[in-house]
Design a protein around this motif. Structure first.
Motif, PDB file in Angstrom:
ATOM      1  N   TYR A 185     -23.362  94.564 -42.135  1.00 10.23           N
ATOM      2  CA  TYR A 185     -23.915  93.222 -42.350  1.00 10.23           C
ATOM      3  C   TYR A 185     -25.262  93.377 -43.045  1.00 10.23           C
ATOM      4  O   TYR A 185     -26.153  94.082 -42.563  1.00 10.23           O
ATOM      5  N   PRO A 186     -25.463  92.726 -44.184  1.00  8.16           N
ATOM      6  CA  PRO A 186     -26.741  92.880 -44.882  1.00  8.16           C
ATOM      7  C   PRO A 186     -27.906  92.389 -44.008  1.00  8.16           C
ATOM      8  O   PRO A 186     -27.797  91.335 -43.360  1.00  8.16           O
ATOM      9  N   GLU A 187     -28.992  93.167 -43.999  1.00  8.82           N
ATOM     10  CA  GLU A 187     -30.140  92.798 -43.167  1.00  8.82           C
ATOM     11  C   GLU A 187     -30.771  91.511 -43.661  1.00  8.82           C
ATOM     12  O   GLU A 187     -31.225  90.689 -42.858  1.00  8.82           O
ATOM     13  N   ARG A 188     -30.850  91.322 -44.962  1.00 10.15           N
ATOM     14  CA  ARG A 188     -31.434  90.095 -45.492  1.00 10.15           C
ATOM     15  C   ARG A 188     -30.623  88.873 -45.061  1.00 10.15           C
ATOM     16  O   ARG A 188     -31.183  87.829 -44.732  1.00 10.15           O
ATOM     17  N   ALA A 189     -29.270  89.032 -45.024  1.00 10.28           N
ATOM     18  CA  ALA A 189     -28.422  87.917 -44.568  1.00 10.28           C
ATOM     19  C   ALA A 189     -28.627  87.664 -43.083  1.00 10.28           C
ATOM     20  O   ALA A 189     -28.632  86.508 -42.622  1.00 10.28           O
ATOM     21  N   LEU A 190     -28.831  88.759 -42.306  1.00 14.66           N
ATOM     22  CA  LEU A 190     -29.089  88.580 -40.880  1.00 14.66           C
ATOM     23  C   LEU A 190     -30.413  87.870 -40.670  1.00 14.66           C
ATOM     24  O   LEU A 190     -30.523  86.984 -39.806  1.00 14.66           O
ATOM     25  N   ASP A 191     -31.440  88.291 -41.456  1.00 17.20           N
ATOM     26  CA  ASP A 191     -32.749  87.661 -41.286  1.00 17.20           C
ATOM     27  C   ASP A 191     -32.702  86.173 -41.631  1.00 17.20           C
ATOM     28  O   ASP A 191     -33.372  85.360 -40.982  1.00 17.20           O
ATOM     29  N   LYS A 192     -31.955  85.838 -42.632  1.00 19.50           N
ATOM     30  CA  LYS A 192     -31.876  84.422 -43.061  1.00 19.50           C
ATOM     31  C   LYS A 192     -30.780  83.636 -42.322  1.00 19.50           C
ATOM     32  O   LYS A 192     -30.646  82.440 -42.510  1.00 19.50           O
ATOM     33  N   GLY A 193     -29.996  84.359 -41.519  1.00 22.21           N
ATOM     34  CA  GLY A 193     -28.921  83.673 -40.783  1.00 22.21           C
ATOM     35  C   GLY A 193     -27.786  83.205 -41.672  1.00 22.21           C
ATOM     36  O   GLY A 193     -27.178  82.146 -41.408  1.00 22.21           O
ATOM     37  N   ILE A 194     -27.476  83.990 -42.701  1.00 29.04           N
ATOM     38  CA  ILE A 194     -26.429  83.582 -43.639  1.00 29.04           C
ATOM     39  C   ILE A 194     -25.093  84.131 -43.157  1.00 29.04           C
ATOM     40  O   ILE A 194     -24.987  85.318 -42.814  1.00 29.04           O
ATOM     41  N   GLU A 195     -24.041  83.278 -43.155  1.00 30.71           N
ATOM     42  CA  GLU A 195     -22.673  83.666 -42.815  1.00 30.71           C
ATOM     43  C   GLU A 195     -21.756  83.278 -43.958  1.00 30.71           C
ATOM     44  O   GLU A 195     -22.077  82.409 -44.770  1.00 30.71           O
ATOM     45  N   GLY A 196     -20.557  83.940 -44.038  1.00 31.92           N
ATOM     46  CA  GLY A 196     -19.613  83.591 -45.094  1.00 31.92           C
ATOM     47  C   GLY A 196     -18.446  84.544 -45.142  1.00 31.92           C
ATOM     48  O   GLY A 196     -18.329  85.464 -44.325  1.00 31.92           O
ATOM     49  N   ASP A 197     -17.580  84.297 -46.132  1.00 29.48           N
ATOM     50  CA  ASP A 197     -16.394  85.125 -46.330  1.00 29.48           C
ATOM     51  C   ASP A 197     -16.432  85.675 -47.745  1.00 29.48           C
ATOM     52  O   ASP A 197     -16.971  85.043 -48.660  1.00 29.48           O
ATOM     53  N   CYS A 198     -15.744  86.839 -47.909  1.00 32.98           N
ATOM     54  CA  CYS A 198     -15.704  87.459 -49.232  1.00 32.98           C
ATOM     55  C   CYS A 198     -14.353  88.141 -49.370  1.00 32.98           C
ATOM     56  O   CYS A 198     -13.995  89.004 -48.551  1.00 32.98           O
ATOM     57  N   THR A 199     -13.573  87.716 -50.402  1.00 33.75           N
ATOM     58  CA  THR A 199     -12.230  88.251 -50.626  1.00 33.75           C
ATOM     59  C   THR A 199     -12.305  89.233 -51.784  1.00 33.75           C
ATOM     60  O   THR A 199     -12.847  88.928 -52.854  1.00 33.75           O
ATOM     61  N   VAL A 200     -11.696  90.433 -51.575  1.00 34.78           N
ATOM     62  CA  VAL A 200     -11.703  91.498 -52.573  1.00 34.78           C
ATOM     63  C   VAL A 200     -10.258  91.822 -52.927  1.00 34.78           C
ATOM     64  O   VAL A 200      -9.405  91.977 -52.039  1.00 34.78           O
ATOM     65  N   SER A 201      -9.938  91.889 -54.225  1.00 32.37           N
ATOM     66  CA  SER A 201      -8.613  92.249 -54.713  1.00 32.37           C
ATOM     67  C   SER A 201      -8.703  93.623 -55.362  1.00 32.37           C
ATOM     68  O   SER A 201      -9.647  93.902 -56.104  1.00 32.37           O
ATOM     69  N   TYR A 202      -7.662  94.427 -55.126  1.00 33.37           N
ATOM     70  CA  TYR A 202      -7.707  95.801 -55.645  1.00 33.37           C
ATOM     71  C   TYR A 202      -6.287  96.315 -55.811  1.00 33.37           C
ATOM     72  O   TYR A 202      -5.302  95.652 -55.455  1.00 33.37           O
ATOM     73  N   ARG A 203      -6.211  97.579 -56.308  1.00 34.10           N
ATOM     74  CA  ARG A 203      -4.928  98.252 -56.552  1.00 34.10           C
ATOM     75  C   ARG A 203      -4.849  99.480 -55.664  1.00 34.10           C
ATOM     76  O   ARG A 203      -5.798 100.237 -55.565  1.00 34.10           O
ATOM     77  N   VAL A 204      -3.664  99.638 -55.055  1.00 35.02           N
ATOM     78  CA  VAL A 204      -3.432 100.826 -54.209  1.00 35.02           C
ATOM     79  C   VAL A 204      -2.586 101.795 -55.036  1.00 35.02           C
ATOM     80  O   VAL A 204      -1.462 101.465 -55.441  1.00 35.02           O
ATOM     81  N   ASN A 205      -3.123 102.984 -55.301  1.00 33.18           N
ATOM     82  CA  ASN A 205      -2.420 103.953 -56.131  1.00 33.18           C
ATOM     83  C   ASN A 205      -1.359 104.699 -55.327  1.00 33.18           C
ATOM     84  O   ASN A 205      -1.254 104.519 -54.103  1.00 33.18           O
ATOM     85  N   PRO A 206      -0.531 105.525 -55.978  1.00 37.94           N
ATOM     86  CA  PRO A 206       0.517 106.249 -55.243  1.00 37.94           C
ATOM     87  C   PRO A 206      -0.034 107.159 -54.152  1.00 37.94           C
ATOM     88  O   PRO A 206       0.709 107.522 -53.234  1.00 37.94           O
ATOM     89  N   GLN A 207      -1.313 107.536 -54.198  1.00 38.84           N
ATOM     90  CA  GLN A 207      -1.881 108.363 -53.152  1.00 38.84           C
ATOM     91  C   GLN A 207      -2.420 107.527 -51.993  1.00 38.84           C
ATOM     92  O   GLN A 207      -2.917 108.089 -51.008  1.00 38.84           O
ATOM     93  N   GLY A 208      -2.357 106.174 -52.103  1.00 35.49           N
ATOM     94  CA  GLY A 208      -2.820 105.326 -51.019  1.00 35.49           C
ATOM     95  C   GLY A 208      -4.299 105.024 -51.078  1.00 35.49           C
ATOM     96  O   GLY A 208      -4.857 104.506 -50.094  1.00 35.49           O
ATOM     97  N   ARG A 209      -4.994 105.322 -52.209  1.00 32.40           N
ATOM     98  CA  ARG A 209      -6.404 105.036 -52.336  1.00 32.40           C
ATOM     99  C   ARG A 209      -6.600 103.722 -53.089  1.00 32.40           C
ATOM    100  O   ARG A 209      -5.734 103.299 -53.870  1.00 32.40           O
ATOM    101  N   VAL A 210      -7.760 103.115 -52.904  1.00 33.13           N
ATOM    102  CA  VAL A 210      -8.086 101.825 -53.519  1.00 33.13           C
ATOM    103  C   VAL A 210      -8.733 102.092 -54.867  1.00 33.13           C
ATOM    104  O   VAL A 210      -9.667 102.897 -54.969  1.00 33.13           O
ATOM    105  N   GLU A 211      -8.246 101.314 -55.871  1.00 30.40           N
ATOM    106  CA  GLU A 211      -8.791 101.442 -57.206  1.00 30.40           C
ATOM    107  C   GLU A 211      -9.184 100.060 -57.715  1.00 30.40           C
ATOM    108  O   GLU A 211      -8.538  99.055 -57.412  1.00 30.40           O
ATOM    109  N   ASN A 212     -10.254 100.031 -58.480  1.00 33.40           N
ATOM    110  CA  ASN A 212     -10.710  98.829 -59.192  1.00 33.40           C
ATOM    111  C   ASN A 212     -10.838  97.615 -58.273  1.00 33.40           C
ATOM    112  O   ASN A 212     -10.192  96.576 -58.489  1.00 33.40           O
ATOM    113  N   PRO A 213     -11.638  97.693 -57.219  1.00 41.23           N
ATOM    114  CA  PRO A 213     -11.842  96.516 -56.362  1.00 41.23           C
ATOM    115  C   PRO A 213     -12.693  95.461 -57.084  1.00 41.23           C
ATOM    116  O   PRO A 213     -13.647  95.788 -57.781  1.00 41.23           O
TER     117      PRO A 213
END
Length: 260
Positions: A185-213
């Protein structure tokens, strides 16, 4: 007469008659005279003709059937006298005019025309009723067909959704996450009391790792860096197609930032 003869036999005695004898003689003479008078009357009135032969009377018997005794009749109570109705004066006889044959024929034609119109109206009503019933039957058939089509479409849609869900479930099972760590949790967001959501889209390669989030949608700037860093650290079980591991594009993950 025999008594007179017996009385006369006593006259042969020589003695003088007594007063009693005199009285007897007088009585005998009176009796003899009376007998002679009666005999003369009888002879005077005796019929000279030969008497008719006596008629033979015949006794006739007849069988008579007697009726049973009549039952006593109820006593008839005399009705009170009814006053006679007053005689109504005779009404003058009014001669009814004879109908005109032409008028009678016209009335018959009008009656026949009226019956014909009534029959035509009934036939028209029956035809309209049949059309209405036929229209209702067609509408019911269409409604049943539409209902069947709707049910078939719903069933097909439900089957497609189930298939897609099965495919998605199968796909998700093929690249199930092995390791996921929550972002800091970002400290600046904690200090200011900011809450929210963030959606990340990415690709899972044949090795099971995340690419290009990449961040998708609205996300507070303070939550972008920790969300991308956390997504890069994810590890997945690779998808296997025809026995080979393949990459999976468009995998999404939403991070929820809440202050407890």
């Amino acid at each position: 007469m025999s008594a007179a003869l017996m009385s006369s036999s006593s006259l042969n005695f020589p003695r003088l008659p007594s007063p009693l004898a005199w009285r007897n003689c007088v009585a005998a003479g009176v009796a003899l005279g009376l007998h002679a008078l009666v005999l003369g009357l009888l002879l005077a009135q005796w019929p000279s003709s030969v008497p008719e032969a006596p008629q033979v009377r015949t006794l006739t018997t007849r069988l008579i059937t007697l009726m049973p005794p009549a039952t006593p009749q109820p006593e008839v109570v005399p009705l009170p006298p009814v006053a006679p109705e007053p005689v109504k004066p005779l009404e003058p006889v009014v001669e009814v005019p004879r109908p005109d044959p032409r008028i009678q024929q016209q009335k018959l034609e009008q009656a026949a025309l009226a019956r014909k119109r009534v029959e035509e109206r009934k036939r028209e009503e029956q035809r309209l009723e049949q059309q209405r019933l036929e229209r209702e039957r067609v509408e019911q058939q269409l409604a049943r067909q539409q209902e069947q089509q709707r049910l078939a479409a719903e069933q097909a849609l439900a089957a497609e959704r189930a298939r897609q869900a099965e495919v998605a479930a199968a796909a998700s099972r093929q690249y199930l996450p092995i390791a996921k760590e929550a972002p800091d949790y970002p400290e600046r967001a904690l200090d200011k009391g900011i809450e929210g959501d963030c959606t990340v889209s990415y690709r899972v390669n044949p090795q099971g790792r995340v690419e290009n989030p990449q961040v998708v949608g609205e996300c507070h700037p303070l939550f972008i860096r920790p969300s991308l860093s956390a997504a890069k650290s994810f590890r997945y079980q690779p998808r296997i197609v025809d026995g080979q591991a393949v990459a999976v594009d468009g995998v999404k993950n939403t991070f929820h930032y809440r202050i407890e």
